[in-house]
Design a protein around this motif. Structure first.
Motif, mmCIF file in Angstrom:
data_model
loop_
_atom_site.group_PDB
_atom_site.id
_atom_site.type_symbol
_atom_site.label_atom_id
_atom_site.label_comp_id
_atom_site.label_asym_id
_atom_site.label_seq_id
_atom_site.Cartn_x
_atom_site.Cartn_y
_atom_site.Cartn_z
ATOM 1 N N HIS A 170 0.858 -1.188 0.000
ATOM 2 C CA HIS A 170 0.000 0.000 0.000
ATOM 3 C C HIS A 170 0.894 1.238 0.000
ATOM 4 O O HIS A 170 1.723 1.403 0.889
ATOM 5 N N ASP A 174 -4.916 5.919 3.629
ATOM 6 C CA ASP A 174 -6.354 5.942 3.353
ATOM 7 C C ASP A 174 -7.042 6.714 4.464
ATOM 8 O O ASP A 174 -6.802 6.458 5.649
ATOM 9 N N HIS A 250 -13.575 6.680 0.605
ATOM 10 C CA HIS A 250 -12.351 7.113 1.296
ATOM 11 C C HIS A 250 -11.471 7.880 0.329
ATOM 12 O O HIS A 250 -11.650 7.803 -0.883
ATOM 13 N N HIS A 252 -7.702 8.012 -0.921
ATOM 14 C CA HIS A 252 -6.361 7.419 -0.921
ATOM 15 C C HIS A 252 -5.424 8.557 -1.292
ATOM 16 O O HIS A 252 -5.542 9.147 -2.365
HETATM 17 ZN ZN LIG Z 1 -5.423 3.106 -0.298
#
Ligand SMILES: [Zn+2]
Length: 272
Positions: A170, A174, A250, A252
């Motif tokens: 990742h 987030d 969300h 990112h």
């Molecule tokens: Zn993410």
């Protein structure tokens, strides 16, 4: 007499500061995923591992370390006038990232068809172009704001291993928030990309802040800016959404130093 004393001290101060030894200040952490601001008013040129960094007229420069950066880096500073060389050996602290192992998943039989693959390729090209733009800015970015209010639901560097297959780590942070929550630019900058409807990332904005630093905002609902716009820190550039490949609303948020992904959490920790 009083003014004479003041003059003497001023003269002394100016001489003392311009002849003082090479004193570099660092703001930030020498750690994998970290970003560091350096300050040296005597610097003429600065190199990190032999790559020259952009130096502001006040002697500020910025550099970062990727998720898996090697243990040691070196910073070389050449002073104005004297050409004096200083080396800083930098120990980059290793991190343990969150690894999630999930086994026994039913294998996915569906792979994207040729049309979708074509779209993904086109998206990647646009993002790549956005990230390779550069901005020459007289303003040095010294502080950054969190782009949206909300709970941190994903952290930098974490990785999932699904049925024994390592997925891509990742690369950002987030921030879970309801659709329509304002997204603000983390610092002053220029819009390098504002694009709707990308297959993975949905509605996306990339902002360049100069000195190789860029921030990227994904899965947006609304976008309020367009390519080439100049934005101010804290300016609303759009809203949180759930566009692209997501399971819930969300933001990112990615931070790049050139092509290297930086931990957004560590960018927020720099305060100057
Ligand atoms: Zn993410």
């Amino acid at each position: 007499m009083f003014f004479k004393i003041i003059h003497f001290f001023l003269f002394f101060f100016i001489c003392a500061s311009s002849f003082s030894s090479n004193d570099t200040k660092f703001y930030g952490k020498f750690i994998q995923g970290g970003i560091v601001i350096g300050e040296n008013s005597l610097a003429k040129k600065v190199f990190l591992d032999n790559n020259e960094l952009i130096l502001s007229k006040d002697g500020f420069f910025i550099f970062g370390f990727g998720r898996n950066h090697k243990n040691i880096s070196s910073l070389k500073i050449i002073e104005k006038n004297t050409e004096k060389l200083t080396f800083h050996k930098i120990n980059v602290k290793k991190r343990d990232y969150k690894i999630e192992v999930i086994d026994g998943l039913a294998p996915k039989m569906v792979s994207p068809g040729p049309e979708i693959l074509k779209k993904i390729k086109k998206d990647r090209l646009l993002i790549g172009n956005g990230l390779s733009k550069s901005l020459v800015s007289n303003i040095f970015p010294l502080s950054f704001v969190k782009p949206a209010e909300g709970r941190t639901s994903g952290v930098f560097g974490s990785q999932r291993i699904l049925n024994g297959i390592k997925k891509n780590p990742h690369g950002g942070m987030d921030i879970a928030a309801p659709i329509g929550t304002p997204i603000k630019s983390s610092a002053d900058g220029k819009v390098f990309l504002a694009e709707e409807d990308m297959y993975y990332t949905g509605n996306i904005v990339i902002i360049g802040h100069g000195h190789g630093l860029k921030t990227m905002y994904m899965h947006m609902n609304d976008i309020y800016v367009k390519n080439g716009d100049l934005v101010k820190q804290g300016q609303e550039i759009g809203t949180v959404g759930m566009t692209g490949r997501v399971t819930g609303p969300h933001l990112h948020w990615n931070v790049y130093w050139y092509k290297t992904k930086i931990d957004p959490e560590l960018l927020l920790l720099i305060s100057k």
